[in-house]
Design a protein around this motif. Structure first.
Motif, PDB file in Angstrom:
ATOM      1  N   UNK A 213       8.246   8.924  -9.330  1.00 27.86           N
ATOM      2  CA  UNK A 213       6.855   9.372  -9.408  1.00 27.86           C
ATOM      3  C   UNK A 213       6.193   8.747 -10.620  1.00 27.86           C
ATOM      4  N   UNK A 214       4.986   8.267 -10.429  1.00 29.65           N
ATOM      5  CA  UNK A 214       4.153   7.827 -11.543  1.00 29.65           C
ATOM      6  C   UNK A 214       3.051   8.867 -11.705  1.00 29.65           C
ATOM      7  N   UNK A 215       3.102   9.598 -12.806  1.00 31.48           N
ATOM      8  CA  UNK A 215       2.054  10.571 -13.125  1.00 31.48           C
ATOM      9  C   UNK A 215       1.048   9.858 -14.017  1.00 31.48           C
ATOM     10  N   UNK A 216      -0.214   9.888 -13.627  1.00 33.95           N
ATOM     11  CA  UNK A 216      -1.207   9.114 -14.375  1.00 33.95           C
ATOM     12  C   UNK A 216      -2.492   9.913 -14.568  1.00 33.95           C
ATOM     13  N   UNK A 217      -3.143   9.647 -15.692  1.00 31.55           N
ATOM     14  CA  UNK A 217      -4.391  10.313 -16.014  1.00 31.55           C
ATOM     15  C   UNK A 217      -5.582   9.411 -15.762  1.00 31.55           C
ATOM     16  N   UNK A 218      -6.749  10.030 -15.548  1.00 34.99           N
ATOM     17  CA  UNK A 218      -7.991   9.282 -15.354  1.00 34.99           C
ATOM     18  C   UNK A 218      -9.143  10.137 -15.864  1.00 34.99           C
ATOM     19  N   UNK A 219     -10.303   9.529 -15.986  1.00 33.81           N
ATOM     20  CA  UNK A 219     -11.471  10.262 -16.480  1.00 33.81           C
ATOM     21  C   UNK A 219     -12.254  10.915 -15.358  1.00 33.81           C
ATOM     22  N   UNK A 220     -11.968  10.533 -14.098  1.00 29.83           N
ATOM     23  CA  UNK A 220     -12.659  11.118 -12.943  1.00 29.83           C
ATOM     24  C   UNK A 220     -11.800  10.902 -11.708  1.00 29.83           C
ATOM     25  N   UNK A 221     -11.916  11.781 -10.682  1.00 30.94           N
ATOM     26  CA  UNK A 221     -11.098  11.630  -9.474  1.00 30.94           C
ATOM     27  C   UNK A 221     -11.236  10.260  -8.823  1.00 30.94           C
ATOM     28  N   UNK A 222     -12.464   9.747  -8.737  1.00 33.56           N
ATOM     29  CA  UNK A 222     -12.674   8.438  -8.127  1.00 33.56           C
ATOM     30  C   UNK A 222     -11.954   7.338  -8.875  1.00 33.56           C
ATOM     31  N   UNK A 223     -11.968   7.424 -10.197  1.00 33.45           N
ATOM     32  CA  UNK A 223     -11.269   6.435 -11.010  1.00 33.45           C
ATOM     33  C   UNK A 223      -9.761   6.535 -10.781  1.00 33.45           C
ATOM     34  N   UNK A 224      -9.276   7.765 -10.583  1.00 37.18           N
ATOM     35  CA  UNK A 224      -7.855   7.953 -10.309  1.00 37.18           C
ATOM     36  C   UNK A 224      -7.432   7.291  -9.011  1.00 37.18           C
ATOM     37  N   UNK A 225      -8.276   7.369  -7.977  1.00 42.07           N
ATOM     38  CA  UNK A 225      -7.970   6.717  -6.705  1.00 42.07           C
ATOM     39  C   UNK A 225      -7.915   5.202  -6.869  1.00 42.07           C
ATOM     40  N   UNK A 226      -8.835   4.674  -7.667  1.00 36.62           N
ATOM     41  CA  UNK A 226      -8.839   3.233  -7.929  1.00 36.62           C
ATOM     42  C   UNK A 226      -7.576   2.817  -8.669  1.00 36.62           C
ATOM     43  N   UNK A 227      -7.171   3.635  -9.642  1.00 37.32           N
ATOM     44  CA  UNK A 227      -5.950   3.337 -10.401  1.00 37.32           C
ATOM     45  C   UNK A 227      -4.728   3.362  -9.496  1.00 37.32           C
ATOM     46  N   UNK A 228      -4.667   4.338  -8.585  1.00 37.34           N
ATOM     47  CA  UNK A 228      -3.532   4.430  -7.662  1.00 37.34           C
ATOM     48  C   UNK A 228      -3.453   3.193  -6.775  1.00 37.34           C
ATOM     49  N   UNK A 229      -4.606   2.749  -6.264  1.00 34.71           N
ATOM     50  CA  UNK A 229      -4.634   1.557  -5.414  1.00 34.71           C
ATOM     51  C   UNK A 229      -4.196   0.320  -6.193  1.00 34.71           C
ATOM     52  N   UNK A 230      -4.617   0.233  -7.456  1.00 34.65           N
ATOM     53  CA  UNK A 230      -4.237  -0.914  -8.286  1.00 34.65           C
ATOM     54  C   UNK A 230      -2.730  -0.924  -8.548  1.00 34.65           C
ATOM     55  N   UNK A 231      -2.176   0.236  -8.892  1.00 32.02           N
ATOM     56  CA  UNK A 231      -0.740   0.316  -9.161  1.00 32.02           C
ATOM     57  C   UNK A 231       0.056  -0.062  -7.914  1.00 32.02           C
ATOM     58  N   UNK A 232      -0.366   0.472  -6.763  1.00 35.12           N
ATOM     59  CA  UNK A 232       0.340   0.186  -5.511  1.00 35.12           C
ATOM     60  C   UNK A 232       0.301  -1.302  -5.190  1.00 35.12           C
ATOM     61  N   UNK A 233      -0.853  -1.926  -5.359  1.00 38.98           N
ATOM     62  CA  UNK A 233      -0.987  -3.347  -5.048  1.00 38.98           C
ATOM     63  C   UNK A 233      -0.168  -4.200  -6.009  1.00 38.98           C
ATOM     64  N   UNK A 234      -0.205  -3.876  -7.294  1.00 40.79           N
ATOM     65  CA  UNK A 234       0.572  -4.639  -8.272  1.00 40.79           C
ATOM     66  C   UNK A 234       2.069  -4.512  -8.003  1.00 40.79           C
ATOM     67  N   UNK A 235       2.492  -3.323  -7.602  1.00 42.65           N
ATOM     68  CA  UNK A 235       3.914  -3.113  -7.328  1.00 42.65           C
ATOM     69  C   UNK A 235       4.345  -3.893  -6.093  1.00 42.65           C
TER      70      UNK A 235
END
Length: 392
Positions: A213-235
């Motif tokens: 599990x990668x637990x990650x913080x963000x400043x807003x829910x929308x930003x969190x979704x973008x971060x999740x997509x970025x992490x998934x794509x990079x992986x």
């Protein structure tokens, strides 16, 4: 390579240090030079050198005054060494009070300087190793606490500094679950750990069933979704050809409530059972209104399949098994339900079919069927363990 800053008000001395010493062979690179302590302070801030070698007698600010000024600021922990002539040995004694234990004698002799620099390099290596061990211990402690929070069973708390550093600037938290097969888990986990290590507000925790599990913080829910997509794509880019199933939960406002996000991510991960390993990131909000089903006629299906086993009708068995797979996929039958059914069926087949024929219907392995089946990540993989079918 460790970065070194050279400070001396004599241009010839600076030139001699640069030309007569093979810095690269000793594990150093020259990051910069200057001619007085005042400029030295500025370059220490800008260049963040690992080692500063400074003359003592210099205009504006001498070497020891510069060291004292830097240490008074509470800045980066930097190692210092002084250049000292035989007539200036009293400065070397003063330097000890500032924690300086290395000095190079002027005029400089390359062999003597190299030996002293080798000792400084060994000290830097020991200190770096100690820092790495400290960071690793802190990461493991943080990961253990986060894992407890994910399971809703906190096993300790972060100290104030760690908690503040982790949560600083973040108002939303989410969980990204990453799952792969046993053969590739170590590599995938290593890539995910390397990615999370360089990110603020991001922690990796090992879970069960070749999942992390990668637990990650963000400043807003929308930003969190973008971060999740970025992490998934990079992986995915870092792990070409490796089956990856990645799902994210819903953002929550408090890290202490991350268990809710984990449960939603875990629910979303189940839907990967029917998707391709390269399908991308599955978000909980994508499946929120599409619940998994447990509705199927398992008695009729078992009777039909066992009938084909009794008559050793392999083509008929495969046709019915493929039809069952299509039905499971269409109805989105819970993966756990499908696996329990298959385990039951495989053991029934073992009871009914002689060993040679059973070998055609079930691939033999060193592990019991129940273990092989429960670790399957995808419907096609599950079917191919028991009876080969085309992947859809």
């Amino acid at each position: 390579m460790y970065k070194v800053l050279l400070i001396d008000d004599e241009p010839s001395a600076l030139e001699a240090m640069q030309l007569w010493i093979d810095w690269q062979a000793l594990g150093f690179e020259i990051a910069g030079t200057c001619t007085n302590g005042q400029a030295g302070l500025q370059l220490i801030r800008e260049l963040a050198p690992d080692l500063v070698i400074t003359d003592v007698n210099m205009p504006l600010l001498n070497g020891l005054e510069m060291v004292d000024a830097w240490q008074q600021t509470g800045g980066r922990d930097t190692k210092f060494a002084i250049l000292s002539g035989y007539s200036e040995f009293e400065y070397a004694q003063t330097a000890i009070r500032f924690g300086i234990h290395h000095y190079l004698l002027k005029p400089l002799f390359p062999e003597e300087a190299a030996e002293e620099l080798r000792e400084m390099y060994r000290e830097l290596e020991r200190e770096e190793h100690s820092r790495k061990m400290g960071r690793l211990a802190a990461l493991e402690e943080t990961a253990a606490v986060i894992k407890g929070l994910l399971y809703g069973k906190p096993e300790g708390t972060l100290d104030g500094g760690s908690a503040a550093a982790l949560s600083a600037g973040f108002s939303c938290w989410n969980v990204l679950l990453i799952q792969t097969d046993p053969l590739n888990y170590t590599e995938v986990r290593g890539k995910a750990a390397a990615m999370s290590a360089g990110e603020a507000g991001m922690v990796l925790a090992d879970l069960e069933a070749y999942t992390c599990a990668v637990v990650y913080g963000s400043t807003a829910p929308g930003e969190g979704n973008t971060a999740a997509a970025r992490i998934a794509e990079e992986l995915r880019q870092a792990c070409p050809g490796i089956p990856l199933f990645i799902a994210a939960g819903d953002s929550i406002p408090e890290l202490s409530s991350i268990a809710g996000s984990y449960l939603r991510a875990k629910e979303a991960l189940q839907y990967c059972f029917y998707s391709e390993p390269s399908a991308g990131l599955l978000m909980f909000h994508d499946i929120r209104d599409t619940p998994l089903s447990r509705d199927y006629d398992h008695i009729r299906l078992a009777d039909v399949l066992i009938g084909f086993v009794n008559t050793l009708d392999l083509p008929g068995f495969r046709r019915e098994a493929e039809a069952a797979a299509s039905s499971f996929r269409e109805k989105l039958v819970s993966p756990d339900t499908v696996k329990k059914f298959v385990i039951h069926l495989v053991y029934k087949m073992r009871e009914l079919v002689p060993a040679p024929e059973a070998g055609q219907l079930q691939r033999k392995g060193t592990e019991p069927p129940a273990i092989l089946i429960t670790t399957c990540l995808h419907l096609a993989d599950l079917w191919n363990i028991c009876w080969p079918l085309p992947r859809r």
